[in-house]
Design a protein around this motif. Sequence first.
Motif, PDB file in Angstrom:
ATOM      1  N   SER A   1      41.308  -7.470 -35.531  1.00 51.98           N
ATOM      2  CA  SER A   1      40.744  -6.097 -35.439  1.00 51.98           C
ATOM      3  C   SER A   1      42.046  -5.208 -35.869  1.00 51.98           C
ATOM      4  CB  SER A   1      40.372  -5.643 -34.005  1.00 51.98           C
ATOM      5  OG  SER A   1      41.237  -5.960 -33.024  1.00 51.98           O
ATOM      6  N   LEU A   2      43.288  -5.678 -35.692  1.00 53.71           N
ATOM      7  CA  LEU A   2      44.378  -5.105 -35.745  1.00 53.71           C
ATOM      8  C   LEU A   2      44.949  -4.989 -37.486  1.00 53.71           C
ATOM      9  CD1 LEU A   2      46.537  -6.258 -32.744  1.00 53.71           C
ATOM     10  CD2 LEU A   2      45.637  -3.874 -33.031  1.00 53.71           C
ATOM     11  N   ASP A   3      45.662  -4.033 -37.662  1.00 52.35           N
ATOM     12  CA  ASP A   3      46.146  -3.816 -39.059  1.00 52.35           C
ATOM     13  C   ASP A   3      47.541  -4.520 -39.177  1.00 52.35           C
ATOM     14  OD1 ASP A   3      44.092  -2.623 -40.271  1.00 52.35           O
ATOM     15  OD2 ASP A   3      44.827  -0.568 -39.472  1.00 52.35           O
ATOM     16  N   PRO A   4      48.272  -4.983 -40.060  1.00 50.14           N
ATOM     17  CA  PRO A   4      49.574  -5.296 -40.058  1.00 50.14           C
ATOM     18  C   PRO A   4      50.541  -4.343 -39.472  1.00 50.14           C
ATOM     19  CG  PRO A   4      48.611  -5.708 -42.331  1.00 50.14           C
ATOM     20  CD  PRO A   4      47.686  -5.006 -41.377  1.00 50.14           C
ATOM     21  N   LEU A   5      50.408  -2.989 -39.591  1.00 47.52           N
ATOM     22  CA  LEU A   5      50.920  -2.059 -38.886  1.00 47.52           C
ATOM     23  C   LEU A   5      50.108  -1.209 -38.228  1.00 47.52           C
ATOM     24  CD1 LEU A   5      53.905  -1.030 -41.564  1.00 47.52           C
ATOM     25  CD2 LEU A   5      54.129  -2.591 -39.372  1.00 47.52           C
ATOM     26  N   ASN A   6      50.410  -0.899 -36.804  1.00 47.65           N
ATOM     27  CA  ASN A   6      49.410  -0.075 -35.698  1.00 47.65           C
ATOM     28  C   ASN A   6      50.095   1.187 -35.578  1.00 47.65           C
ATOM     29  OD1 ASN A   6      47.103  -2.001 -35.785  1.00 47.65           O
ATOM     30  ND2 ASN A   6      48.775  -3.156 -35.719  1.00 47.65           N
ATOM     31  N   SER A   7      49.333   2.267 -35.064  1.00 50.33           N
ATOM     32  CA  SER A   7      49.874   3.485 -34.673  1.00 50.33           C
ATOM     33  C   SER A   7      49.858   3.265 -33.022  1.00 50.33           C
ATOM     34  CB  SER A   7      48.574   4.722 -34.983  1.00 50.33           C
ATOM     35  OG  SER A   7      47.677   4.479 -34.278  1.00 50.33           O
ATOM     36  N   PRO A   8      50.600   4.210 -32.341  1.00 54.34           N
ATOM     37  CA  PRO A   8      50.560   4.111 -31.033  1.00 54.34           C
ATOM     38  C   PRO A   8      49.293   4.333 -30.417  1.00 54.34           C
ATOM     39  CG  PRO A   8      52.599   5.367 -31.683  1.00 54.34           C
ATOM     40  CD  PRO A   8      51.544   4.966 -32.918  1.00 54.34           C
ATOM     41  N   ALA A   9      48.325   5.166 -31.077  1.00 57.79           N
ATOM     42  CA  ALA A   9      47.023   5.297 -30.559  1.00 57.79           C
ATOM     43  C   ALA A   9      46.365   3.974 -30.327  1.00 57.79           C
ATOM     44  CB  ALA A   9      46.300   6.314 -31.114  1.00 57.79           C
ATOM     45  N   THR A  10      46.315   3.259 -31.710  1.00 58.26           N
ATOM     46  CA  THR A  10      45.817   2.073 -31.713  1.00 58.26           C
ATOM     47  C   THR A  10      46.277   0.887 -30.693  1.00 58.26           C
ATOM     48  OG1 THR A  10      45.528   2.161 -34.020  1.00 58.26           O
ATOM     49  CG2 THR A  10      45.214   0.038 -33.162  1.00 58.26           C
ATOM     50  N   VAL A  11      47.314   0.814 -30.595  1.00 58.14           N
ATOM     51  CA  VAL A  11      48.251  -0.105 -29.752  1.00 58.14           C
ATOM     52  C   VAL A  11      47.640   0.272 -28.235  1.00 58.14           C
ATOM     53  CG1 VAL A  11      50.270  -0.881 -28.740  1.00 58.14           C
ATOM     54  CG2 VAL A  11      50.104  -0.615 -31.179  1.00 58.14           C
ATOM     55  N   SER A  12      47.808   1.742 -27.843  1.00 59.54           N
ATOM     56  CA  SER A  12      47.360   2.023 -26.600  1.00 59.54           C
ATOM     57  C   SER A  12      45.893   1.592 -26.357  1.00 59.54           C
ATOM     58  CB  SER A  12      47.394   3.654 -26.551  1.00 59.54           C
ATOM     59  OG  SER A  12      46.884   4.141 -25.281  1.00 59.54           O
TER      60      SER A  12
END
Length: 85
Positions: A15-26
């Motif tokens: 479900s994660l992209d190779p690079l993730n935004s702080p909002a996604t990580v949160s």
Amino acid sequence: MASQPSSALADLSESLDPLNSPATVSRVTGVSVNTLAYWRCTGKGIPFVKMGRIVRYKRDDVLAYIQDHTFTSSSAARTSKEETA
């Protein structure tokens, strides 16, 4: 039942992209965006990539953070916290 954590991590990895935004990580970790920003300023927490003004977190770093903070008991978590202090 030992396969559950790795299965959950595999599902999360998809479900994660190779690079993730702080909002996604949160959203994934339950750590607030403000806490992620504080950790970046203090050199704690999940390693991040900074490109100009953009901050991203590598999928493998997010998964490693989750794996490193997975415990079978609260006493194990406490011991780990004491070792890193």
